[in-house]
Scaffold this motif. Structure first.
Motif, PDB file in Angstrom:
ATOM      1  N   SER A 331       0.822  -1.211   0.000  1.00  0.00           N
ATOM      2  CA  SER A 331       0.000   0.000   0.000  1.00  0.00           C
ATOM      3  C   SER A 331       0.857   1.263   0.000  1.00  0.00           C
ATOM      4  O   SER A 331       0.557   2.229  -0.710  1.00  0.00           O
ATOM      5  CB  SER A 331      -0.925   0.005   1.224  1.00  0.00           C
ATOM      6  OG  SER A 331      -1.921  -0.985   1.115  1.00  0.00           O
ATOM      7  N   GLU A 335       1.088   4.150  -2.867  1.00  0.00           N
ATOM      8  CA  GLU A 335       0.896   5.569  -2.537  1.00  0.00           C
ATOM      9  C   GLU A 335       2.057   6.425  -3.031  1.00  0.00           C
ATOM     10  O   GLU A 335       1.853   7.496  -3.614  1.00  0.00           O
ATOM     11  CB  GLU A 335       0.757   5.715  -1.015  1.00  0.00           C
ATOM     12  CG  GLU A 335       0.695   7.146  -0.524  1.00  0.00           C
ATOM     13  CD  GLU A 335      -0.716   7.657  -0.351  1.00  0.00           C
ATOM     14  OE1 GLU A 335      -0.877   8.656   0.367  1.00  0.00           O
ATOM     15  OE2 GLU A 335      -1.654   7.079  -0.919  1.00  0.00           O
ATOM     16  N   ASP A 339       0.886   5.680  -7.569  1.00  0.00           N
ATOM     17  CA  ASP A 339      -0.082   6.765  -7.683  1.00  0.00           C
ATOM     18  C   ASP A 339       0.574   8.101  -8.008  1.00  0.00           C
ATOM     19  O   ASP A 339      -0.108   9.039  -8.435  1.00  0.00           O
ATOM     20  CB  ASP A 339      -0.899   6.874  -6.396  1.00  0.00           C
ATOM     21  CG  ASP A 339      -1.836   5.684  -6.190  1.00  0.00           C
ATOM     22  OD1 ASP A 339      -1.934   4.845  -7.112  1.00  0.00           O
ATOM     23  OD2 ASP A 339      -2.453   5.580  -5.111  1.00  0.00           O
ATOM     24  N   TYR A 384      -9.041   0.091  -3.968  1.00  0.00           N
ATOM     25  CA  TYR A 384      -9.443   0.183  -2.558  1.00  0.00           C
ATOM     26  C   TYR A 384      -8.676   1.302  -1.855  1.00  0.00           C
ATOM     27  O   TYR A 384      -7.494   1.533  -2.113  1.00  0.00           O
ATOM     28  CB  TYR A 384      -9.166  -1.148  -1.864  1.00  0.00           C
ATOM     29  CG  TYR A 384      -9.393  -1.150  -0.371  1.00  0.00           C
ATOM     30  CD1 TYR A 384     -10.640  -1.431   0.166  1.00  0.00           C
ATOM     31  CD2 TYR A 384      -8.341  -0.875   0.506  1.00  0.00           C
ATOM     32  CE1 TYR A 384     -10.851  -1.449   1.542  1.00  0.00           C
ATOM     33  CE2 TYR A 384      -8.533  -0.888   1.884  1.00  0.00           C
ATOM     34  CZ  TYR A 384      -9.794  -1.170   2.391  1.00  0.00           C
ATOM     35  OH  TYR A 384      -9.981  -1.172   3.750  1.00  0.00           O
ATOM     36  N   ARG A 385      -9.336   1.995  -0.941  1.00  0.00           N
ATOM     37  CA  ARG A 385      -8.674   2.903  -0.008  1.00  0.00           C
ATOM     38  C   ARG A 385      -9.298   2.691   1.361  1.00  0.00           C
ATOM     39  O   ARG A 385     -10.516   2.563   1.497  1.00  0.00           O
ATOM     40  CB  ARG A 385      -8.825   4.374  -0.411  1.00  0.00           C
ATOM     41  CG  ARG A 385      -7.991   4.788  -1.603  1.00  0.00           C
ATOM     42  CD  ARG A 385      -7.870   6.310  -1.718  1.00  0.00           C
ATOM     43  NE  ARG A 385      -7.025   6.877  -0.685  1.00  0.00           N
ATOM     44  CZ  ARG A 385      -5.705   7.076  -0.804  1.00  0.00           C
ATOM     45  NH1 ARG A 385      -5.078   6.719  -1.907  1.00  0.00           N
ATOM     46  NH2 ARG A 385      -5.011   7.618   0.178  1.00  0.00           N
ATOM     47  N   ARG A 387      -8.439   2.996   5.985  1.00  0.00           N
ATOM     48  CA  ARG A 387      -7.566   3.397   7.092  1.00  0.00           C
ATOM     49  C   ARG A 387      -6.906   2.175   7.726  1.00  0.00           C
ATOM     50  O   ARG A 387      -7.533   1.131   7.888  1.00  0.00           O
ATOM     51  CB  ARG A 387      -8.352   4.192   8.140  1.00  0.00           C
ATOM     52  CG  ARG A 387      -8.899   5.494   7.589  1.00  0.00           C
ATOM     53  CD  ARG A 387      -9.378   6.438   8.668  1.00  0.00           C
ATOM     54  NE  ARG A 387      -9.869   7.671   8.065  1.00  0.00           N
ATOM     55  CZ  ARG A 387      -9.093   8.688   7.685  1.00  0.00           C
ATOM     56  NH1 ARG A 387      -7.782   8.607   7.872  1.00  0.00           N
ATOM     57  NH2 ARG A 387      -9.616   9.768   7.143  1.00  0.00           N
ATOM     58  N   GLU A 406      -4.978   6.811   5.943  1.00  0.00           N
ATOM     59  CA  GLU A 406      -5.634   6.197   4.789  1.00  0.00           C
ATOM     60  C   GLU A 406      -4.597   5.864   3.732  1.00  0.00           C
ATOM     61  O   GLU A 406      -3.802   6.721   3.338  1.00  0.00           O
ATOM     62  CB  GLU A 406      -6.679   7.139   4.210  1.00  0.00           C
ATOM     63  CG  GLU A 406      -7.525   6.508   3.120  1.00  0.00           C
ATOM     64  CD  GLU A 406      -8.601   7.430   2.598  1.00  0.00           C
ATOM     65  OE1 GLU A 406      -8.353   8.095   1.576  1.00  0.00           O
ATOM     66  OE2 GLU A 406      -9.683   7.486   3.216  1.00  0.00           O
ATOM     67  N   LEU A 407      -4.605   4.610   3.291  1.00  0.00           N
ATOM     68  CA  LEU A 407      -3.676   4.152   2.274  1.00  0.00           C
ATOM     69  C   LEU A 407      -4.439   3.408   1.179  1.00  0.00           C
ATOM     70  O   LEU A 407      -5.502   2.842   1.431  1.00  0.00           O
ATOM     71  CB  LEU A 407      -2.627   3.207   2.887  1.00  0.00           C
ATOM     72  CG  LEU A 407      -1.575   3.831   3.804  1.00  0.00           C
ATOM     73  CD1 LEU A 407      -0.703   2.741   4.428  1.00  0.00           C
ATOM     74  CD2 LEU A 407      -0.697   4.837   3.065  1.00  0.00           C
ATOM     75  N   PRO A 408      -3.880   3.390  -0.029  1.00  0.00           N
ATOM     76  CA  PRO A 408      -4.555   2.694  -1.130  1.00  0.00           C
ATOM     77  C   PRO A 408      -4.164   1.221  -1.191  1.00  0.00           C
ATOM     78  O   PRO A 408      -3.151   0.799  -0.642  1.00  0.00           O
ATOM     79  CB  PRO A 408      -4.025   3.428  -2.361  1.00  0.00           C
ATOM     80  CG  PRO A 408      -2.612   3.780  -1.971  1.00  0.00           C
ATOM     81  CD  PRO A 408      -2.669   4.099  -0.496  1.00  0.00           C
TER      82      PRO A 408
END
Length: 428
Positions: A331, A335, A339, A384-385, A387, A406-408
């Motif tokens: 994740s 991020e 992304d 998906y995202r 916490r 919050e992470l993807p």
């Protein structure tokens, strides 16, 4: 069922394809594959990667089972999409003999969640004075190829040279924890503006960079392989880039937390941010991301370092150094690297599976997603995202710096040689 059809997954982020697993092997990759006799996993929109490989994990067993065990650590690994991890040697007793590395290797075999390859200590007791039984560990059932005193630096140049000469005989690699001890006495965090303002002992970048410079020159002189653990500064990046330009056989890793977090977080005095090497500046973070993107830094390694609650929930100076990372690594990489456009998913597969497997000689791992290859696979819901909630971790420890962040991305499935270890985000 022995057959599993993963339908419609984007293999390495590319066009949707079906992947048929038959037993322990990938039988076929294509479109419109028959579902007859197969369990179907609907994977439309998800990314299918080769099983992740972590070259730097602390499983703590034997000796610190209050922090982690091989079983809990490999369950955490499967949750994070890993099918192979390399277990560091700073256990109690230290993994500096054939007997101890074989114990860790056998515990990994028994866990069934993830292959475990022990890393052997370079020196007896991690004391830096006498070479450990490198040859015996390599010739043991564990087949050790990577050696490290991680947690401590092999600071004596003569010992480091001898280690490089020894492992050259069987194609091994020395993984160095680059930290000049005399420059980091009493150090608590990165040396800079923030440490000065907080009054905490500074950990200068040169303490890392000077060891890396010395060791790449030693590796060049000996004609051996050296790997740099948890590289953390912009200056270190430049030294590794220079060494590679000379043809020196050096590889380097970066941790997810050094790709995302900075020393500004230490202003909270929360020991969850206390780590070795320390969190650095925003300039360093950006340099590390660029170096991972351009290949100067070869791989991402978690440095998963579990600690029990009492070792982190205390005053800063007394707190242990380290963070758990197996269950959040992918994740954080999404991020910071995907992304942001610095890497595509094929690049992630390269840095988190292909290259770490190559460096550590992890047989059967880090292989292409193609017919005839072992079915070591990871399926990721990249849309998906959510916490981070450490209460749901499989690891025995909860010392994550990402709690509430919050992470993807979310690993939905992991397969180890065709056996599902994670299904719909839940361990089997």
């Amino acid at each position: 069922m022995s057959k599993i059809l993963i339908r419609g997954a984007k293999v390495l982020g590319g066009e949707p394809q079906d992947v048929l697993i038959d037993g322990a092997t990938i039988a076929e990759v294509g479109t419109g594959l028959s579902t007859e006799g197969a369990e179907v996993v609907e994977a439309a929109g998800q990314v299918l990667l080769p099983g992740l490989v972590d070259l730097h994990t602390h499983l703590r067993e034997p000796g610190r089972e209050d922090s982690e065990t091989v079983l809990t650590g490999t369950r955490a690994a499967a949750s994070g999409g890993y099918t192979n991890v390399f277990a560091m040697a700073n256990t109690f007793p230290v993994a500096d003999t054939a007997g101890v590395v074989e114990q860790v290797w056998r515990l990994g075999k028994e866990s069934g969640y993830c292959d475990v390859q022990p890393i052997g200590a370079v020196t007896v007791g991690l004391e830096g004075a006498k070479l450990a039984e490198l040859g015996a560990m390599h010739e043991s059932a564990a087949g050790v190829t990577v050696f490290s005193d991680d947690g401590k630096c092999v600071h004596d140049a003569v010992i480091m040279r001898r280690a490089l000469e020894y492992v050259k005989a069987f194609g091994g690699v020395v993984a160095q924890h680059a930290q000049e001890p005399r420059l980091t006495e009493g150090a608590q965090m990165n040396e800079g503006v923030v440490s000065a303002e907080l009054g905490l002992g500074g950990w200068p970048a040169v303490a890392e960079e000077s060891i890396i410079a010395r060791d790449v020159l030693l590796a060049e002189h000996v004609g051996s392989r050296v790997h740099i653990c948890h590289l953390s500064t912009a200056g270190s990046v430049e030294i590794v880039r220079w060494a590679k330009s000379r043809g020196i056989d050096v590889t380097a890793e970066v941790t997810p937390h050094h790709l995302l977090l900075t020393d500004e977080l230490v202003r909270s005095y929360d020991p969850v941010y206390k780590v070795n090497p320390p969190l650095r500046t925003e300039r360093d973070v950006l340099a590390l991301r660029e170096a991972l993107a351009d290949g100067t830094i070869d791989i991402v390694a978690t440095d998963h370092a579990p600690h029990p609650h009492e070792d982190k929930d205390c005053e800063w100076a007394a707190a242990a150094m380290g963070m758990v990372g197996l269950e959040t690594a992918l994740s954080v990489v999404q991020e910071t690297m995907v992304d942001t456009g610095l890497l595509d998913w094929a690049g992630v597969a390269d840095r988190m599976s292909f290259k770490p497997a190559q460096i550590g000689q992890a047989t059967g791992h880090g292989r292409p997603v193609s017919a005839g290859e072992p079915a070591n696979l990871t399926l990721v819901d990249t849309a998906y995202r959510g916490r981070v909630d450490p209460a749901g971790f499989a690891s025995r420890s909860r010392n994550t710096p990402y709690e509430g962040r919050e992470l993807p991305g979310r690993v939905t499935h992991t397969w180890l040689r065709g056996k599902a270890t994670l299904v719909d985000g839940k361990l089997t």
